[in-house]
Write a protein that holds these residues in place. Structure first.
Motif, PDB file in Angstrom:
ATOM      1  N   LEU A 103       0.834  -1.198   0.000  1.00  0.00           N
ATOM      2  CA  LEU A 103       0.000   0.000   0.000  1.00  0.00           C
ATOM      3  C   LEU A 103       0.867   1.246   0.000  1.00  0.00           C
ATOM      4  O   LEU A 103       1.768   1.382   0.806  1.00  0.00           O
ATOM      5  CB  LEU A 103      -0.822   0.045   1.280  1.00  0.00           C
ATOM      6  N   GLU A 158      -3.243  10.471   1.370  1.00  0.00           N
ATOM      7  CA  GLU A 158      -2.132   9.521   1.372  1.00  0.00           C
ATOM      8  C   GLU A 158      -2.549   8.294   2.171  1.00  0.00           C
ATOM      9  O   GLU A 158      -3.069   8.408   3.278  1.00  0.00           O
ATOM     10  CB  GLU A 158      -0.885  10.159   1.995  1.00  0.00           C
ATOM     11  N   ILE A 159      -2.360   7.141   1.590  1.00  0.00           N
ATOM     12  CA  ILE A 159      -2.709   5.884   2.262  1.00  0.00           C
ATOM     13  C   ILE A 159      -1.439   5.051   2.355  1.00  0.00           C
ATOM     14  O   ILE A 159      -0.817   4.731   1.348  1.00  0.00           O
ATOM     15  CB  ILE A 159      -3.802   5.125   1.487  1.00  0.00           C
ATOM     16  N   LEU A 160      -1.051   4.751   3.573  1.00  0.00           N
ATOM     17  CA  LEU A 160       0.190   4.009   3.820  1.00  0.00           C
ATOM     18  C   LEU A 160      -0.154   2.730   4.581  1.00  0.00           C
ATOM     19  O   LEU A 160      -1.249   2.611   5.130  1.00  0.00           O
ATOM     20  CB  LEU A 160       1.142   4.868   4.654  1.00  0.00           C
ATOM     21  N   PRO A 161       0.781   1.783   4.626  1.00  0.00           N
ATOM     22  CA  PRO A 161       0.453   0.546   5.346  1.00  0.00           C
ATOM     23  C   PRO A 161       0.035   0.820   6.787  1.00  0.00           C
ATOM     24  O   PRO A 161      -0.818   0.165   7.301  1.00  0.00           O
ATOM     25  CB  PRO A 161       1.749  -0.260   5.298  1.00  0.00           C
ATOM     26  N   PRO A 170     -10.916  -1.405   6.842  1.00  0.00           N
ATOM     27  CA  PRO A 170      -9.677  -1.980   7.398  1.00  0.00           C
ATOM     28  C   PRO A 170      -9.128  -3.069   6.483  1.00  0.00           C
ATOM     29  O   PRO A 170      -9.808  -3.520   5.559  1.00  0.00           O
ATOM     30  CB  PRO A 170     -10.160  -2.602   8.702  1.00  0.00           C
ATOM     31  N   PRO A 217      -5.546   0.978   7.385  1.00  0.00           N
ATOM     32  CA  PRO A 217      -4.255   1.523   6.929  1.00  0.00           C
ATOM     33  C   PRO A 217      -4.059   2.936   7.493  1.00  0.00           C
ATOM     34  O   PRO A 217      -5.010   3.556   7.970  1.00  0.00           O
ATOM     35  CB  PRO A 217      -4.418   1.583   5.407  1.00  0.00           C
ATOM     36  N   THR A 218      -2.838   3.396   7.456  1.00  0.00           N
ATOM     37  CA  THR A 218      -2.571   4.784   7.821  1.00  0.00           C
ATOM     38  C   THR A 218      -3.080   5.691   6.701  1.00  0.00           C
ATOM     39  O   THR A 218      -2.759   5.479   5.538  1.00  0.00           O
ATOM     40  CB  THR A 218      -1.062   5.001   8.023  1.00  0.00           C
ATOM     41  N   ILE A 219      -3.903   6.651   7.070  1.00  0.00           N
ATOM     42  CA  ILE A 219      -4.527   7.500   6.047  1.00  0.00           C
ATOM     43  C   ILE A 219      -4.384   8.952   6.469  1.00  0.00           C
ATOM     44  O   ILE A 219      -4.680   9.301   7.611  1.00  0.00           O
ATOM     45  CB  ILE A 219      -6.022   7.154   5.904  1.00  0.00           C
TER      46      ILE A 219
END
Lengths: 473, 473
Positions: free
Chosen positions: A54, A470-473, B456, B467-469
């Motif tokens: 991701l 922004e989408i990060l793991p 999720p 995820p981290t967003i």
């Protein structure tokens, strides 16, 4: 919508300044897109799995109706109903082989779309250019309806409707409507509409050109004029079904699926469909009264209707298969249009290869023998004499082979070997060979998918533009 | 779900280590939440407008069924069907007045939720603590079903079901079920269930305590036991309706709305509802056969059923109004439960103030005179003698006033002035006074809302975790 209009202007400027073919005026194709978009789907969808690395980043862009999977970075771009698939991205440290040399991938690969306008375009990575190992760029490019950017880093170019650039680095080119190019690297070229061109330097060169009247009937376009023709009408007739995306409501899929099979929640199933194991049905694929044999797939924008796929069949991006029976291991290439009917069905024998951008549109029943290579335009049985050849025979072609509108030069066996290796790769990547534990591919990885749905600012100065996300793991 | 379980453990540890009331064991309340959550809504919704400063950040959290509006930062937290509203955040440079002193807000305010577990909790900023001008914190806190954190920075605390902390900085406290606290600052305290406590130092102190049997009937809970009682049953009976959120499908709202009125797409409308101008219906509000007079509102988790609100009526977060007629400018406080029936309706005269956490549950018709202050538990007309007072009379109370279960000390006029100023602020903030151009409030700002929906990871080591967003302008 001030910001949205300014964005399109900026994109037009960027494409134009990169394009040396100054006779091609991009603006008329791009203008008016905002009003189209604002009447359509105002959602973008991001597929979230634990399998795909991701890292999605969207900045100052319009993303209406688009779908994203895997690492990507979109900036100053307008994507309208585009599919951006990053599920075959290279990972840091992986070995990449190019012309015998082994290179380490320096960083996780990401798809980078910038200052571009992509309309109903498929972007799929898996590029073969060692220059672009950690990023797959689409820059200063305008791609029109149902164009297909497939493993093809593209810069400063215009892609006509239903065109495909495949495993080809494309710089400063105009690709005509329904043209297909797989030629390693091209620059400063204009590819005529309806061209099918597959070249591997010093090994072979395959060229076909659609007759002007046929092309005109199936897809044509001009400035300030939406693409038109049979292919466009076919897509337009189903357009309303994709309203589901507009609601950001994943439509319910057909209950339990066999082991290793997945149907994307943004695919549409109608009537009675049957699925065997290891089948992949991607987002924006449409299935109706169809049997999907073990290991078969229907990729993005495919329509498979009243058809029977025996097994290990690839329906490549944008292909349509109607009232057709495909034997085992039949491959149907990008944007092909195979249309039989109840009274005039099409049968394609096992192991045949339908080249990308093939049109088989029948007014009589047609049966194609196994192990046949098929290209171009086929209206009835007699056209097979000039638009197909048994694969075994083709393998023995070592010099120049000419058929109506087609010229092949070079080593036929090399072309066939290339096609067969690629088909095997596609089946493998899509999970056709999954054995319960090993050979996992997209069909298995997509069984558990979650989604983010995103919307633009509804009004105000930024109206139509998506927030930075922004989408990060 | 390994990461999800580890997250809950971490939250339990954080709350426990902050809480000096070591007799209160948080773990049994939090354990089991994952299985609850995983059967419920696996979507979070972010409201996007051009009016609310965007800056949302989610990291290593569970956000199932939750709703976010405005700047917020959520980290290492579990939010289950929580509402986080940041539409009254302070902006950098704004003047903030505290006890006569004017302070510049140093930076844009953000809601910060960390290492906390919030179940069906409303978090609303608009805090009054000069210590927290640029961030509104909820840290190491466990809030149970339908708790209400309202302008109340909260740290190391446990909030019981249907409890409210209001304009109060809360540190290391246990707030009992259905207790309401508005007391400036509290620390190291245990507030008994069913307490209503409003204190302004040196000016007044209002305390009411629900009879144990009444409280038990309406809401009670214990470790390893879900909250139960009439309030819980009422909410549970409607729970299935919110499946719409599960689909991430904004339900269609009832067509055209009058000028200045907005109904959130995640509200539910049933039967014939009528809306006048400047009405606000918030997400997770439920309306059925109701007339919303000009400038009225129904906030989060409100239910207004077979009722008539004449105009400028505040239905504060979590209030329920059933078979009730409210005159103009009647205020109904947080989590109040006003239940008439077709044969036993309730009428509340204009200008009355129903205190937070009031229960009026009728077996006979009841009419309350205009300009009345109402609190506590009222089952019939006779209870008004001990649970209400005319506002004019209350204003003249300067010493100690005792009624059944209620004690008031101090300046009655000061309490009334405080309540009236606040009601005016609420009406203004919600857009009740919008005149076509000026006095814009939430009702007008929410007319054009877009949404992001987030999910999720569906499985794997991070299964259940989002995820981290990051969402920026």
């Amino acid at each position: 919508m001030k910001a949205a209009e300014a964005l399109l202007e900026k994109i037009v400027h960027g494409v134009t300044s990169q394009l040396s073919q100054k006779t091609f005026d991009v603006a008329p194709y791009i203008q008016g897109l905002i009003s189209d978009a604002s009447q359509g789907e105002r959602y973008a969808v991001c597929g979230i799995t634990s399998q795909h690395p991701l890292n999605m980043y969207f900045e100052h862009s319009i993303l209406d109706g688009s779908y994203f999977l895997g690492r990507c970075r979109v900036k100053d771009a307008m994507l309208y109903k585009a599919d951006v698939r990053g599920d075959e991205l290279k990972r840091q440290g992986e070995a990449f082989t190019h012309q015998g040399a082994v290179i380490d991938v320096p960083a996780d690969e990401s798809i980078q779309i910038e200052a571009s306008c992509l309309v109903k375009t498929l972007v799929h990575n898996f590029s073969h250019d060692p220059k672009y190992l950690d990023r797959f760029p689409v820059l200063n490019t305008c791609a029109l309806d149902y164009a297909n950017i497939h493993g093809a880093p593209t810069c400063g170019s215009v892609l006509g409707p239903f065109s495909t650039v495949d495993l080809t680095t494309v710089r400063d080119c105009v690709i005509g409507a329904y043209a297909y190019v797989q030629a390693g690297k091209i620059a400063h070229m204009t590819i005529d509409p309806g061209t099918l061109w597959i070249e591997s330097k010093d090994r072979f060169n395959f060229q076909y050109r659609y007759p002007a009247a046929v092309l005109e009937a199936y897809v044509s376009h001009g400035p300030r004029q939406a693409p038109q023709g049979i292919l466009c009408d076919f897509m337009a007739a189903k357009e309303h079904l994709w309203g589901a995306l507009d609601q950001a409501a994943p439509p319910t899929t057909a209950g339990e699926m066999p082991d290793g099979t997945s149907v994307d929640q943004y695919a549409i199933l109608r009537g009675q469909n049957r699925f065997e194991e290891n089948v992949l049905v991607s987002q924006r694929a449409y299935l109706e009264h169809t049997h999907m044999g073990k290991g078969s797939n229907a990729q993005e924008n495919c329509h498979v209707i009243h058809s029977h796929l025996a097994g290990n069949n690839v329906t490549a991006h944008g292909a349509k298969i109607i009232h057709t029976r495909l034997g085992h291991n039949v491959f149907v290439g990008f944007n092909s249009f195979l249309r039989g009917s109840a009274s005039c069905p099409l049968t394609v024998g096992a192991g045949s290869i339908v080249m990308p951008h093939t049109i088989i549109d029948l007014k009589e029943p047609v049966a194609i023998e196994p192990e046949t290579l098929i290209w171009g335009y086929i209206g009835g049985q007699k056209d097979l004499a000039t638009q197909s050849i048994r694969i075994e025979a083709f393998k023995h072609s070592h010099a120049r082979l000419e058929r109506e509108n087609m010229v092949f030069e070079g080593d036929g066996a090399a072309l066939v070997a290339g096609l067969e290796a690629r088909i095997t790769h596609i089946l493998e990547a899509n999970g056709a060979f999954f054995d319960g534990t090993g050979h996992v591919g997209h069909a298995q990885q997509h069984r558990h998918m979650a989604y983010h749905t995103l919307q633009p600012y509804p009004e105000g100065a930024l109206g139509g533009i998506y927030p930075t996300i922004e989408i990060l793991p």
